[in-house]
Design a protein around this motif. Sequence first.
Motif, PDB file in Angstrom:
ATOM      1  N   TYR A  72      38.397 -29.707  28.242  1.00 14.82           N
ATOM      2  CA  TYR A  72      39.564 -30.029  28.701  1.00 14.82           C
ATOM      3  C   TYR A  72      39.582 -28.966  30.037  1.00 14.82           C
ATOM      4  CZ  TYR A  72      44.640 -28.841  28.632  1.00 14.82           C
ATOM      5  OH  TYR A  72      46.044 -28.815  28.812  1.00 14.82           O
ATOM      6  N   SER A  73      40.009 -29.579  31.103  1.00  7.88           N
ATOM      7  CA  SER A  73      39.971 -29.044  32.429  1.00  7.88           C
ATOM      8  C   SER A  73      41.005 -29.867  33.169  1.00  7.88           C
ATOM      9  CB  SER A  73      38.565 -29.005  33.032  1.00  7.88           C
ATOM     10  OG  SER A  73      38.236 -30.477  33.406  1.00  7.88           O
ATOM     11  N   LEU A  74      41.053 -29.420  34.695  1.00  7.84           N
ATOM     12  CA  LEU A  74      41.831 -30.007  35.632  1.00  7.84           C
ATOM     13  C   LEU A  74      41.358 -31.286  35.845  1.00  7.84           C
ATOM     14  CD1 LEU A  74      42.413 -27.166  38.162  1.00  7.84           C
ATOM     15  CD2 LEU A  74      44.281 -28.553  37.065  1.00  7.84           C
ATOM     16  N   LEU A  75      40.223 -31.700  35.505  1.00 10.41           N
ATOM     17  CA  LEU A  75      39.480 -32.936  35.704  1.00 10.41           C
ATOM     18  C   LEU A  75      39.558 -33.819  34.292  1.00 10.41           C
ATOM     19  CD1 LEU A  75      36.691 -32.677  38.360  1.00 10.41           C
ATOM     20  CD2 LEU A  75      39.118 -32.511  38.772  1.00 10.41           C
ATOM     21  N   SER A  76      39.915 -33.265  33.351  1.00 13.26           N
ATOM     22  CA  SER A  76      40.026 -33.971  31.863  1.00 13.26           C
ATOM     23  C   SER A  76      41.080 -33.398  31.256  1.00 13.26           C
ATOM     24  CB  SER A  76      38.706 -33.474  31.368  1.00 13.26           C
ATOM     25  OG  SER A  76      38.680 -34.120  30.015  1.00 13.26           O
ATOM     26  N   ARG A  77      42.143 -34.053  31.497  1.00 11.54           N
ATOM     27  CA  ARG A  77      43.330 -33.879  30.790  1.00 11.54           C
ATOM     28  C   ARG A  77      44.056 -34.708  29.855  1.00 11.54           C
ATOM     29  NH1 ARG A  77      47.825 -32.117  35.201  1.00 11.54           N
ATOM     30  NH2 ARG A  77      48.982 -31.641  33.059  1.00 11.54           N
ATOM     31  N   GLU A  78      43.167 -35.791  29.409  1.00 10.28           N
ATOM     32  CA  GLU A  78      43.805 -36.778  28.537  1.00 10.28           C
ATOM     33  C   GLU A  78      43.918 -36.235  27.221  1.00 10.28           C
ATOM     34  OE1 GLU A  78      42.224 -38.865  31.987  1.00 10.28           O
ATOM     35  OE2 GLU A  78      41.626 -37.077  30.748  1.00 10.28           O
ATOM     36  N   SER A  79      43.336 -35.087  26.836  1.00  6.97           N
ATOM     37  CA  SER A  79      43.591 -34.396  25.422  1.00  6.97           C
ATOM     38  C   SER A  79      45.168 -34.052  25.297  1.00  6.97           C
ATOM     39  CB  SER A  79      42.710 -33.158  25.279  1.00  6.97           C
ATOM     40  OG  SER A  79      41.461 -33.614  25.024  1.00  6.97           O
ATOM     41  N   GLU A  80      45.789 -33.896  26.592  1.00  5.90           N
ATOM     42  CA  GLU A  80      47.099 -33.673  26.395  1.00  5.90           C
ATOM     43  C   GLU A  80      48.097 -34.819  25.789  1.00  5.90           C
ATOM     44  OE1 GLU A  80      48.437 -32.515  30.322  1.00  5.90           O
ATOM     45  OE2 GLU A  80      46.994 -30.629  30.380  1.00  5.90           O
ATOM     46  N   TYR A  81      47.548 -35.811  25.560  1.00  5.45           N
ATOM     47  CA  TYR A  81      48.320 -37.031  25.101  1.00  5.45           C
ATOM     48  C   TYR A  81      48.641 -36.709  23.534  1.00  5.45           C
ATOM     49  CZ  TYR A  81      47.111 -39.577  29.165  1.00  5.45           C
ATOM     50  OH  TYR A  81      47.012 -39.916  30.616  1.00  5.45           O
ATOM     51  N   GLU A  82      47.651 -36.571  22.816  1.00  4.92           N
ATOM     52  CA  GLU A  82      47.969 -36.657  21.480  1.00  4.92           C
ATOM     53  C   GLU A  82      47.309 -35.076  20.818  1.00  4.92           C
ATOM     54  OE1 GLU A  82      49.506 -38.325  19.368  1.00  4.92           O
ATOM     55  OE2 GLU A  82      49.899 -40.232  20.423  1.00  4.92           O
ATOM     56  N   LYS A 141      50.577 -31.337  38.953  1.00  2.00           N
ATOM     57  CA  LYS A 141      51.002 -32.692  39.616  1.00  2.00           C
ATOM     58  C   LYS A 141      49.638 -33.638  39.965  1.00  2.00           C
ATOM     59  CE  LYS A 141      54.009 -34.873  43.173  1.00  2.00           C
ATOM     60  NZ  LYS A 141      54.885 -34.624  44.005  1.00  2.00           N
ATOM     61  N   ILE A 142      49.090 -32.876  40.826  1.00  6.81           N
ATOM     62  CA  ILE A 142      47.860 -33.617  41.507  1.00  6.81           C
ATOM     63  C   ILE A 142      46.817 -34.071  40.360  1.00  6.81           C
ATOM     64  CG2 ILE A 142      46.307 -31.810  42.177  1.00  6.81           C
ATOM     65  CD1 ILE A 142      46.059 -33.318  44.948  1.00  6.81           C
ATOM     66  N   SER A 143      46.801 -33.482  39.557  1.00 11.11           N
ATOM     67  CA  SER A 143      45.560 -33.595  38.311  1.00 11.11           C
ATOM     68  C   SER A 143      46.119 -34.254  37.120  1.00 11.11           C
ATOM     69  CB  SER A 143      45.104 -32.310  37.821  1.00 11.11           C
ATOM     70  OG  SER A 143      46.024 -31.425  37.196  1.00 11.11           O
ATOM     71  N   ALA A 144      47.305 -34.820  36.957  1.00  5.98           N
ATOM     72  CA  ALA A 144      48.034 -35.177  35.922  1.00  5.98           C
ATOM     73  C   ALA A 144      47.449 -36.828  35.833  1.00  5.98           C
ATOM     74  CB  ALA A 144      49.474 -35.657  36.277  1.00  5.98           C
ATOM     75  N   PRO A 145      46.986 -36.855  34.681  1.00  8.41           N
ATOM     76  CA  PRO A 145      46.343 -38.180  34.172  1.00  8.41           C
ATOM     77  C   PRO A 145      47.394 -39.539  34.488  1.00  8.41           C
ATOM     78  CG  PRO A 145      45.930 -36.445  32.167  1.00  8.41           C
ATOM     79  CD  PRO A 145      47.138 -36.084  33.141  1.00  8.41           C
ATOM     80  N   THR A 146      46.707 -40.676  34.594  1.00  8.79           N
ATOM     81  CA  THR A 146      47.615 -41.771  35.090  1.00  8.79           C
ATOM     82  C   THR A 146      47.255 -42.924  33.889  1.00  8.79           C
ATOM     83  OG1 THR A 146      45.785 -42.581  36.616  1.00  8.79           O
ATOM     84  CG2 THR A 146      47.801 -41.204  37.423  1.00  8.79           C
ATOM     85  N   PRO A 147      47.946 -42.823  32.940  1.00 11.34           N
ATOM     86  CA  PRO A 147      47.760 -43.930  31.856  1.00 11.34           C
ATOM     87  C   PRO A 147      48.703 -45.065  32.115  1.00 11.34           C
ATOM     88  CG  PRO A 147      49.480 -42.312  31.207  1.00 11.34           C
ATOM     89  CD  PRO A 147      48.919 -41.757  32.537  1.00 11.34           C
ATOM     90  N   GLY A 148      48.201 -46.183  31.599  1.00 10.30           N
ATOM     91  CA  GLY A 148      49.202 -47.322  31.694  1.00 10.30           C
ATOM     92  C   GLY A 148      50.583 -47.234  30.967  1.00 10.30           C
ATOM     93  N   PRO A 205      49.188 -31.550  21.719  1.00 11.38           N
ATOM     94  CA  PRO A 205      50.648 -31.588  20.793  1.00 11.38           C
ATOM     95  C   PRO A 205      50.135 -31.156  19.208  1.00 11.38           C
ATOM     96  CG  PRO A 205      50.701 -33.108  22.305  1.00 11.38           C
ATOM     97  CD  PRO A 205      49.445 -32.742  22.348  1.00 11.38           C
ATOM     98  N   ALA A 206      49.097 -31.929  18.603  1.00  9.42           N
ATOM     99  CA  ALA A 206      48.816 -31.719  17.164  1.00  9.42           C
ATOM    100  C   ALA A 206      48.303 -30.265  17.112  1.00  9.42           C
ATOM    101  CB  ALA A 206      47.586 -32.635  16.914  1.00  9.42           C
ATOM    102  N   ALA A 207      47.485 -29.863  18.069  1.00 12.21           N
ATOM    103  CA  ALA A 207      46.776 -28.314  17.953  1.00 12.21           C
ATOM    104  C   ALA A 207      48.083 -27.541  18.035  1.00 12.21           C
ATOM    105  CB  ALA A 207      46.002 -27.959  18.836  1.00 12.21           C
TER     106      ALA A 207
END
Length: 241
Positions: free
Chosen positions: A61-71, A196-203, A74-76
């Motif tokens: 988890y970091s500014l360059l790895s934020r995909e854990s924020e999807y699920e 804002k600038i580090s936000a993941p960009t999912p489909g 929140p579960a944690a």
Amino acid sequence: MHGWDAHTPIEETLSFLDDAVRAGKIHYAGLSNFTGWQLQLTVSTAKAMGVHVPLTLQQQYSLLSRESEYEIVPAALHNNIGLLPWSPLASGFLTGKYQRGATPAAHTRAASANELYQWVSAEYAASDRNWATIDEVVRIAKETGATPAQVALSWIADRPGVIAPIFGARTPEQLHDSLGAVDLTLDDEATAALDKISAPTPGGYPYGAFGTRQRDRRLQGGDQALGDLIGSGSNQPTGRL
């Protein structure tokens, strides 16, 4: 548990961990590298069995790895599981020591002969969003009189559910620099800029705007939530003029 074990029933694993706690061999149990459903299954099963529930989740988890924020985050949060981010400086990229297109210095991980380090570094370096995020970290560091590492660590330490970031310092100077983040508090403007600038960009689905509206529409006015998203459609659905 350093990762999910697909070959062992979770009940068996939880029984072992509970026995270890009761025998005084460990104080607490923690998890690492779990997905959201794996985390929730583990916690729910432990509660149903009446055994000790894992208390922490060690996750990249970091500014360059934020995909854990999807699920996962929140579960944690839902289960009061404390987050222990690993690689909060993104293998050194968030220290500002790497330049886009430049050959990394010989002593760095990116220049290492270690294939894992090479692969991870290439993954980080391939993203335009990552380089834009690094530039923003460096800019804020200059404005606040801090180092880029301190800015990155201050940001991650302030995320919901985070107990403490886990990082490896190779020298006393690196350790001293990282510990300096304790005294740094980013203001709302700097935090918002980094968010804002580090936000993941999912489909669009399932974690993008379309999927989010699908999950929320029953609570926010039925199909109107989707209507607000798609508007009046497109006159050029294939992108052709």
